[in-house]
Scaffold this motif. Sequence first.
Motif, short mmCIF file in Angstrom:
data_model
loop_
_atom_site.label_atom_id
_atom_site.label_comp_id
_atom_site.label_asym_id
_atom_site.label_seq_id
_atom_site.Cartn_x
_atom_site.Cartn_y
_atom_site.Cartn_z
N VAL A 160 0.84 -1.20 0.00
CA VAL A 160 0.00 0.00 0.00
C VAL A 160 0.87 1.25 0.00
N THR A 161 0.57 2.18 -0.90
CA THR A 161 1.27 3.47 -0.95
C THR A 161 0.25 4.60 -0.80
N TYR A 162 0.51 5.49 0.15
CA TYR A 162 -0.33 6.69 0.29
C TYR A 162 0.19 7.70 -0.71
N LEU A 163 -0.63 8.09 -1.70
CA LEU A 163 -0.17 8.94 -2.79
C LEU A 163 -0.29 10.43 -2.47
N PHE A 164 -1.49 10.89 -2.11
CA PHE A 164 -1.64 12.32 -1.79
C PHE A 164 -2.97 12.57 -1.09
N THR A 165 -3.05 13.74 -0.46
CA THR A 165 -4.25 14.17 0.26
C THR A 165 -5.07 15.11 -0.63
N VAL A 166 -6.39 15.02 -0.51
CA VAL A 166 -7.30 15.86 -1.30
C VAL A 166 -8.19 16.66 -0.34
N HIS A 167 -8.25 17.97 -0.54
CA HIS A 167 -9.02 18.82 0.37
C HIS A 167 -10.51 18.85 0.02
N GLU A 168 -11.29 19.27 0.98
CA GLU A 168 -12.75 19.21 0.86
C GLU A 168 -13.30 20.08 -0.25
N ASN A 169 -12.61 21.19 -0.56
CA ASN A 169 -13.20 22.20 -1.45
C ASN A 169 -13.18 21.83 -2.93
N VAL A 170 -12.71 20.65 -3.28
CA VAL A 170 -12.70 20.24 -4.70
C VAL A 170 -13.80 19.24 -5.00
N PHE A 171 -14.80 19.19 -4.14
CA PHE A 171 -15.94 18.29 -4.32
C PHE A 171 -17.25 19.07 -4.34
N ASN A 172 -18.24 18.49 -4.97
CA ASN A 172 -19.59 19.02 -4.92
C ASN A 172 -20.56 17.87 -4.61
N PRO A 173 -21.21 17.88 -3.43
CA PRO A 173 -21.00 18.82 -2.32
C PRO A 173 -19.70 18.48 -1.58
N PRO A 174 -19.11 19.45 -0.86
CA PRO A 174 -17.88 19.17 -0.11
C PRO A 174 -18.16 18.20 1.03
N PRO A 175 -17.32 17.17 1.20
CA PRO A 175 -17.48 16.30 2.38
C PRO A 175 -17.00 17.04 3.63
N LYS A 176 -17.25 16.46 4.76
CA LYS A 176 -16.84 17.12 6.02
C LYS A 176 -15.42 16.75 6.42
N VAL A 177 -14.79 15.88 5.64
CA VAL A 177 -13.45 15.41 5.98
C VAL A 177 -12.56 15.47 4.74
N LYS A 178 -11.25 15.45 4.97
CA LYS A 178 -10.30 15.38 3.86
C LYS A 178 -10.27 13.96 3.31
N SER A 179 -9.75 13.83 2.10
CA SER A 179 -9.66 12.53 1.44
C SER A 179 -8.20 12.17 1.20
N GLY A 180 -7.95 10.89 1.00
CA GLY A 180 -6.60 10.42 0.70
C GLY A 180 -6.65 9.43 -0.45
N VAL A 181 -5.70 9.54 -1.37
CA VAL A 181 -5.61 8.62 -2.50
C VAL A 181 -4.50 7.62 -2.23
N ILE A 182 -4.81 6.33 -2.38
CA ILE A 182 -3.82 5.27 -2.14
C ILE A 182 -3.74 4.34 -3.35
N ARG A 183 -2.61 3.65 -3.44
CA ARG A 183 -2.43 2.63 -4.47
C ARG A 183 -2.17 1.29 -3.78
N LEU A 184 -2.84 0.25 -4.27
CA LEU A 184 -2.55 -1.11 -3.85
C LEU A 184 -1.90 -1.85 -5.01
N LEU A 185 -0.77 -2.50 -4.76
CA LEU A 185 -0.12 -3.35 -5.75
C LEU A 185 -0.03 -4.75 -5.17
N ARG A 186 -0.60 -5.71 -5.86
CA ARG A 186 -0.66 -7.07 -5.33
C ARG A 186 0.75 -7.61 -5.07
N ASN A 187 0.91 -8.14 -3.87
CA ASN A 187 2.18 -8.75 -3.50
C ASN A 187 1.90 -9.74 -2.38
N PRO A 188 1.19 -10.83 -2.68
CA PRO A 188 0.78 -11.76 -1.63
C PRO A 188 1.99 -12.26 -0.84
#
Length: 256
Positions: A160-188
């Motif tokens: 799992v890699t945490y890629l970047f954080t996304v702020h509330e003001n780029v959504f419609n409607p804005p959520p009440k919390v910040k968002s985070g974008v992650i990547r999963l790469l299979r590696n059993p």
Amino acid sequence: MSVKAKKHLGQHFLTDENIARKIVEGLSFENYNNIMEVGPGMGVLTKYLIEKDQNIYLAEIDTESIEYLKKNYPRITEESFVGDFLKQDFNFVKDGQMAIIGNFPYNISSQILFQIVDHYELIPEMVGMFQKEVAERTAAVPRTKDYGILSVLIQAYYDVTYLFTVHENVFNPPPKVKSGVIRLLRNPKEGLAGNEILFKQIVKAGFNQRRKKLSNALKILNIPEVLKTHEFMDKRAEELSVLDFIRFANLWKENQ
């Protein structure tokens, strides 16, 4: 025409094109023929995905979104839609592997992650946006407050890699919390196959009483006699790595 965001579906439509592009660019687009977008909404990610060579499937249950996407993106047809992501068996995927991408509804974040894990043999990669707290927990490392059941159960199958954080003001409607974008790469991790149920029981029992040493937290599972003096019994769950949990679960199984 636009789509009205529906609270009961957890919809918050991303409006920032740069962030949409960054999310799509997070996928490698290698070693798989299929991509499934979960919750495409009004197509802010979809428009970039349909330019790719892969087959694109859309998991959407909002009929208003489905009609909007078909009307505004001619490459999208009725056959592109596959319904509820959480109810997929993926039997329609006939040729190779499938990546997952999406701005995921926050109210079903954990269920989406576990659905991916349940089909990890088919899904080599995922890039997605979650509530920041969920993204951080998924990517967390041992000996941190965010490291827990979700971290271990996902990381047993994916890096799992945490890629970047996304702020509330780029959504419609804005959520009440910040968002985070992650990547999963299979590696059993080696050695888990066939012992998933016991592994999950140990992880959940350990973290359900995370302040207690494992010697106490795991009592409800009837600890094998030979493991009662194991070095891990003197530790708390948050001190064990994912590989520690896997090895411990296999040792447990051998001594039942």
